[in-house]
Design an enzyme around this catalytic site. Structure first.
Site, short mmCIF file in Angstrom:
data_model
loop_
_atom_site.label_atom_id
_atom_site.label_comp_id
_atom_site.label_asym_id
_atom_site.label_seq_id
_atom_site.Cartn_x
_atom_site.Cartn_y
_atom_site.Cartn_z
N HIS A 139 0.83 -1.21 0.00
CA HIS A 139 0.00 0.00 0.00
C HIS A 139 0.86 1.26 0.00
O HIS A 139 0.67 2.17 -0.80
CB HIS A 139 -0.93 -0.01 1.23
CG HIS A 139 -1.85 1.17 1.29
ND1 HIS A 139 -3.17 1.11 0.89
CD2 HIS A 139 -1.64 2.46 1.66
CE1 HIS A 139 -3.72 2.30 1.02
NE2 HIS A 139 -2.81 3.13 1.50
N ASN A 196 2.22 9.02 -6.60
CA ASN A 196 2.46 10.46 -6.43
C ASN A 196 3.64 10.91 -7.27
O ASN A 196 3.59 11.95 -7.93
CB ASN A 196 2.72 10.79 -4.96
CG ASN A 196 1.46 10.76 -4.13
OD1 ASN A 196 0.35 10.69 -4.67
ND2 ASN A 196 1.61 10.80 -2.83
P1 ADP Z 1 -3.58 12.66 -3.78
O1 ADP Z 1 -2.48 11.95 -4.49
O2 ADP Z 1 -4.89 11.95 -3.83
O3 ADP Z 1 -3.68 14.10 -4.15
P2 ADP Z 1 -1.77 12.37 -1.53
O4 ADP Z 1 -1.99 12.38 -0.06
O5 ADP Z 1 -1.15 11.14 -2.10
O6 ADP Z 1 -3.19 12.64 -2.21
O7 ADP Z 1 -0.89 13.62 -1.91
C1 ADP Z 1 -1.34 14.91 -1.58
C2 ADP Z 1 -0.72 15.96 -2.47
O8 ADP Z 1 0.69 16.07 -2.20
C3 ADP Z 1 -0.80 15.69 -3.95
O9 ADP Z 1 -2.03 16.11 -4.51
C4 ADP Z 1 0.39 16.49 -4.50
O10 ADP Z 1 0.02 17.84 -4.68
C5 ADP Z 1 1.39 16.44 -3.35
N1 ADP Z 1 2.45 15.44 -3.61
C6 ADP Z 1 2.56 14.22 -3.05
N2 ADP Z 1 3.67 13.57 -3.49
C7 ADP Z 1 4.27 14.39 -4.36
C8 ADP Z 1 5.46 14.31 -5.17
N3 ADP Z 1 6.25 13.23 -5.18
N4 ADP Z 1 5.77 15.40 -5.93
C9 ADP Z 1 4.99 16.50 -5.95
N5 ADP Z 1 3.87 16.64 -5.22
C10 ADP Z 1 3.50 15.61 -4.44
MG MG Z 2 -1.60 10.19 -3.95
#
Ligand code: ADP
Ligand code: MG
Length: 402
Positions: free
Chosen positions: A270, A278
């Protein structure tokens, strides 16, 4: 309209007054392994030692009470943020049979009734879950079946709750949630992970055929490289599907082939899947989905004495420093519209969304912390992000129940 009976409400009040106790990964493996005269004995022993009899009702009832009204952070003005004393339990109009429709949680999600749907699942579980059969050995089969049903019934809870939160966000025109809601949800989901772990463990010990290197759902030799490879394939597949790409960004994997440790493979999968999605999304959106070539994402696994650390590095443009605290909150996502998902979805046709609920990071961090690890994120705005997943290999820390 369905109403909880007085007996059901009494049961909830009774069990939700006890504090929950933690159990470590190592303890669970040892209990499952104790010499025994067959699986039934092993299972009953596990049950006794892990206090599942006691813990499951406590966990379920505590959360139901919180969902109903108690310590509900969504409408602090109504309760001044202070918990309602337990003695007044049934006198509280929000929890009284018949009056439960006026629960603040329901008001928050009024309309599609997501709050009520979540509540109904908990009521149903209290109804068949807390009256354990008196003789474990005789009734063990039935008991396991009940547990299986409970686990299955609660599969959609995270999605239903996420939809409820989205509705709250829209109705109250909030872009962020405050600390009390954040910690309410952290505790709620952490306790859910704990209960599902216990149920999963019991069901696997009782009904699945014994598998080498497995004690219940715990794998004593979880192969990190194999799980990582699988998560990479799945995340790249979802990414290609979502952006209509022929070839998603590549992921370079640096990991010793025989690196293994004791863990729950489902939890590790997970966390890897969520963090990889991401990174892939950030890379595709920064470089454009019509780009000829993408910079690869790197997944590096290091083996220490204390921790196994997994670093996922991408060149997806990073995150502005001001947004870093927000990425851990349950409502934060940079996806414009939340993907539509039916909360009563059928698991077999459920397609994992690329992004949009803002749940990937906070839930993955709970999984990491559940067995004494952690999830950290460091960003270089304008270049990319490094995510560090620390997994405690001693597995001796107790699960962090509130
Ligand atoms: P989701 O993917 O559903 O938006 P997450 O909790 O996985 O929710 O991530 C939240 C936010 O954090 C994302 O919408 C993104 O804007 C940012 N984010 C997460 N990981 C990254 C990454 N590796 N690079 C850039 N932004 C990221
Ligand atoms: Mg995500």
């Amino acid at each position: 309209m369905w109403k909880p009976t007085q007996a059901l409400m009494d049961t909830i009040t009774h069990y939700s007054q006890f504090p929950a106790t933690g159990v470590s990964l190592r303890q669970m493996v040892q209990f499952g392994r104790n010499p025994s005269a067959g699986t039934l004995f092993k299972a009953s022993q596990f049950l006794m030692k892990c206090h599942l009899f006691r813990e499951l009702p406590i966990g379920i009832c505590s959360r139901l009470r919180k969902l109903l009204a108690f310590q509900n952070p969504f409408f602090p003005e109504k309760y001044n943020g202070s918990p309602i004393p337990l003695e007044t339990g049934l006198a509280n109009p929000d929890i009284e049979p018949g009056a439960y429709r006026s629960s603040p949680w329901l008001t928050a999600t009024n309309g599609t009734g997501n709050g009520r749907k979540a509540q109904r699942r908990y009521y149903a579980t209290v109804d068949d879950g807390v009256r354990w059969p008196p003789e474990i050995v005789d009734y063990n089969k039935r008991f396991t079946k009940i547990l299986q049903n409970i686990k299955h019934r609660h599969d959609p809870v995270v999605t239903t709750m996420a939809m409820g939160i989205n509705e709250y966000k829209r109705k109250r025109q909030r872009m962020q949630i405050d600390n009390s809601i954040q910690s309410f949800l952290d505790r709620f989901y952490m306790s859910r992970i704990g209960i599902r772990m216990l149920i999963g463990q019991h069901v696997a010990l009782n009904s699945a055929p014994e598998q080498e290197d497995y004690v219940g759902i715990i794998c004593t030799k979880t192969n990190v490289r194999e799980l990582a490879q699988e998560a990479i394939e799945n995340a790249r597949f979802v990414c290609e599907d979502y952006y209509g790409l022929f070839d998603a960004p590549k992921v370079q994997l640096v990991c010793k082939p025989d690196l293994h440790f004791m863990y729950v493979p489902g939890h590790l999968s997970h966390m890897l899947f969520e963090t990889l999605k991401n990174s892939l999304r950030a890379v595709v959106e920064t470089h454009g989905s019509d780009s000829e070539e993408f910079p690869p994402v790197k997944l590096i696994v290091a083996e220490g004495k204390e921790d196994i650390t997994i670093k996922i590095s991408d060149e997806g443009g990073g995150i502005p420093r001001s947004a870093i605290p927000l990425v851990w909150t349950y409502m934060y996502t940079t996806v414009e519209s939340t993907p539509p998902i039916d909360p009563d979805f059928n698991k077999s046709d459920f397609k994992a969304p690329m992004a949009g609920f803002g749940y990937g990071l906070p839930i993955s961090r709970l999984y990491a912390r559940y067995f004494g690890g952690d999830l950290k994120l460091i960003s270089m705005e304008g270049y990319g992000t490094d995510v560090y997943l620390h997994l405690n290999r001693l597995s001796s820390s107790s699960e962090p129940l509130q």
